[in-house]
Enzyme design. Structure first.
Site, PDB file in Angstrom:
ATOM      1  N   GLU A 117       0.837  -1.207   0.000  1.00  0.00           N
ATOM      2  CA  GLU A 117       0.000   0.000   0.000  1.00  0.00           C
ATOM      3  C   GLU A 117       0.874   1.261   0.000  1.00  0.00           C
ATOM      4  O   GLU A 117       0.554   2.248  -0.661  1.00  0.00           O
ATOM      5  CB  GLU A 117      -0.935  -0.003   1.214  1.00  0.00           C
ATOM      6  CG  GLU A 117      -2.035  -1.070   1.091  1.00  0.00           C
ATOM      7  CD  GLU A 117      -3.255  -0.794   1.955  1.00  0.00           C
ATOM      8  OE1 GLU A 117      -3.068  -0.457   3.129  1.00  0.00           O
ATOM      9  OE2 GLU A 117      -4.382  -0.898   1.442  1.00  0.00           O
ATOM     10  N   ASP A 148      -4.136  -6.340  18.516  1.00  0.00           N
ATOM     11  CA  ASP A 148      -2.834  -6.881  18.103  1.00  0.00           C
ATOM     12  C   ASP A 148      -2.003  -7.455  19.246  1.00  0.00           C
ATOM     13  O   ASP A 148      -0.939  -8.017  19.004  1.00  0.00           O
ATOM     14  CB  ASP A 148      -2.034  -5.797  17.371  1.00  0.00           C
ATOM     15  CG  ASP A 148      -2.471  -5.668  15.919  1.00  0.00           C
ATOM     16  OD1 ASP A 148      -3.587  -6.118  15.593  1.00  0.00           O
ATOM     17  OD2 ASP A 148      -1.707  -5.124  15.105  1.00  0.00           O
TER      18      ASP A 148
END
Ligand SMILES: Cc1cc2nc3c(=O)[nH]c(=O)nc-3n(C[C@H](O)[C@H](O)[C@H](O)COP(=O)(O)OP(=O)(O)OC[C@H]3O[C@@H](n4cnc5c(N)ncnc54)[C@H](O)[C@@H]3O)c2cc1C
Length: 391
Positions: free
Chosen positions: A164, A290
């Site tokens: 990205e 996470d």
């Protein structure tokens, strides 16, 4: 009164606060975050490439918190899990009855020498801004230095973040070339990846399409190339080396170091949690986002760490805390992916969507899907105000 402390104002933490407040749990809610703002970490690569400003991907946390939630602006140093206390960098501490630990991710160097000193991670606003500044400084310097390494950019890793980032970079380079007077055709972007393919989470034809798109926009891929060290201005692998004055490190992340510092049984600062997302042996403590490794019962492997999954985990943890407070059994965490979108700059991308069938998309329309996803995510965390602020 029961006290629920939520650590981290990212996707997982903010969503938990909203859900607990919406459920009107009979408890004091306290959110701790080290910044006054929330950042959409899924868009950090855009700040690093300079296609978005910090204000486009952040919003003020206190402005979107439900009424009655206490906000503590501080950094968590450790958790005293026996005494149910959170220790803060300011020297103060917070006690809790229930804890939701959602402290998120940090850059992972995998112990490779020189990574921390000589490369640029993309993990928060300061690191994204530093990457942008270094890139632009080197590009601007070329007109005086004529050092071709000032126009060389090495991107380590070929997962989501790297791909990205390179898409945004390729889009912005023509503008930068005009601004800083460097020849566009002399820019060298090298992507160095240990695996033999890019974007492993995508179906092969979409990954191949993304690779070709980036190659058409000036990226050279070096797959099956394990990085062994990073020196100033140089990425070194077993058989070769790549000179570049801008080195981006995006090979993967690990959980917050607070996890290791607080004595959890962890691997890469992630803890395998119970199926209701609580910590083994401590039913009042939940780990989501996470910092947790929640096992997928179908694959018997941990679910990947993504913003999408963090938000669904927050919903599950909030429901389970409410259930526990009311003496009801909790629910197990389950997740069904609605799809994955990888942008390649604002004008292209690839996506696999599971909605009324399975769809594979590539090209310009993916930009729109990505925008909808980002808007929805801001809305889920902070309502309309957050969605408008972070645009
Ligand atoms: C460039 C990039 C692109 C990505 N793209 C996608 C994508 O397209 N889709 C997707 O689903 N996922 C994507 N991800 C992954 C996604 O960003 C993470 O999975 C997600 O942010 C995890 O959410 P979280 O709430 O656990 O942690 P975070 O979003 O990291 O939030 C943690 C919060 O805790 C705060 N914090 C950390 N340590 C402390 C401390 N010691 N004290 C106090 N506060 C602290 C942080 O400042 C932050 O506000 C991307 C990641 C990156 C880096």
């Amino acid at each position: 009164m029961t006290k629920i402390v939520i650590l981290g104002g990212g996707y997982a933490g903010l969503r938990t606060v909203r859900q607990l407040a919406a459920a009107k749990v009979d408890a004091e809610l306290v959110l701790v975050n080290q910044n006054s703002y929330h950042y959409q970490s899924t868009q950090l690569h855009q700040v690093a490439a300079g296609t978005k400003e910090v204000a486009d991907i952040t919003f003020d946390i206190q402005g979107v918190l439900p009424r009655g939630v206490k906000f503590v602006l501080d950094r968590v140093t450790t958790i005293d899990r026996e005494q149910h206390r959170v220790l803060l960098a300011s020297g103060s501490e917070l006690s809790y009855d229930y804890l939701v630990n959602a402290l998120g991710f940090e850059s992972e160097s995998f112990g490779i020498p020189g990574v921390e000193e000589n490369s640029l991670p993309l993990v928060d606003i300061p690191t994204a801004l530093r990457a942008k500044e270094e890139l632009e400084n080197h590009l601007a310097r070329y007109q005086y230095s004529h050092d071709e390494n000032d126009l060389a950019i090495a991107v380590c890793g070929a997962g989501f973040t790297s791909i990205e980032y390179m898409g945004e970079l390729a889009y912005r380079l023509p503008k930068l070339s005009k601004q800083y007077h460097f020849p566009l055709d002399k820019v060298k972007i090298s992507c160095i990846e240990a695996a033999d393919k890019i974007l492993p989470m995508f179906e092969p034809d979409l990954a191949v399409w993304a690779r070709q798109y980036l190659m058409d926009h000036g990226v050279t891929f070096y797959t099956s190339t394990s990085i062994t060290a990073i020196e100033p201005g140089k990425v070194i692998s077993k058989d070769s080396s790549f000179n570049a004055n801008t080195i981006i490190w995006a090979t993967g992340v690990k959980g917050s170091k607070v996890i290791a510092d607080s004595g959890y049984d962890q691997k890469r600062n992630r803890v395998i949690v119970e199926e209701d997302l609580s910590v083994k042996g401590n039913p009042c403590e939940f780990l989501i986002g996470d910092v947790c490794a929640a096992m997928d019962p179908n694959t018997h492997r941990p679910y990947p760490t993504t913003a999408q999954i963090s938000v669904v985990q927050a919903d599950c943890a909030a429901r389970n805390i409410e259930a526990r407070m009311q003496g009801r059994p909790g629910i197990p965490f389950t997740y069904t992916s609605t799809g994955t979108v990888c942008s390649l700059g604002p004008l292209a991308g690839v996506a696999q969507i599971n909605f009324l069938g399975h769809w594979k998309l590539k090209g310009m329309k993916v930009g729109l899907v990505k925008k909808i996803t980002s808007d929805r995510s801001a809305f889920e965390l902070g309502g309309v105000k957050a969605m408008l602020e972070s645009n």
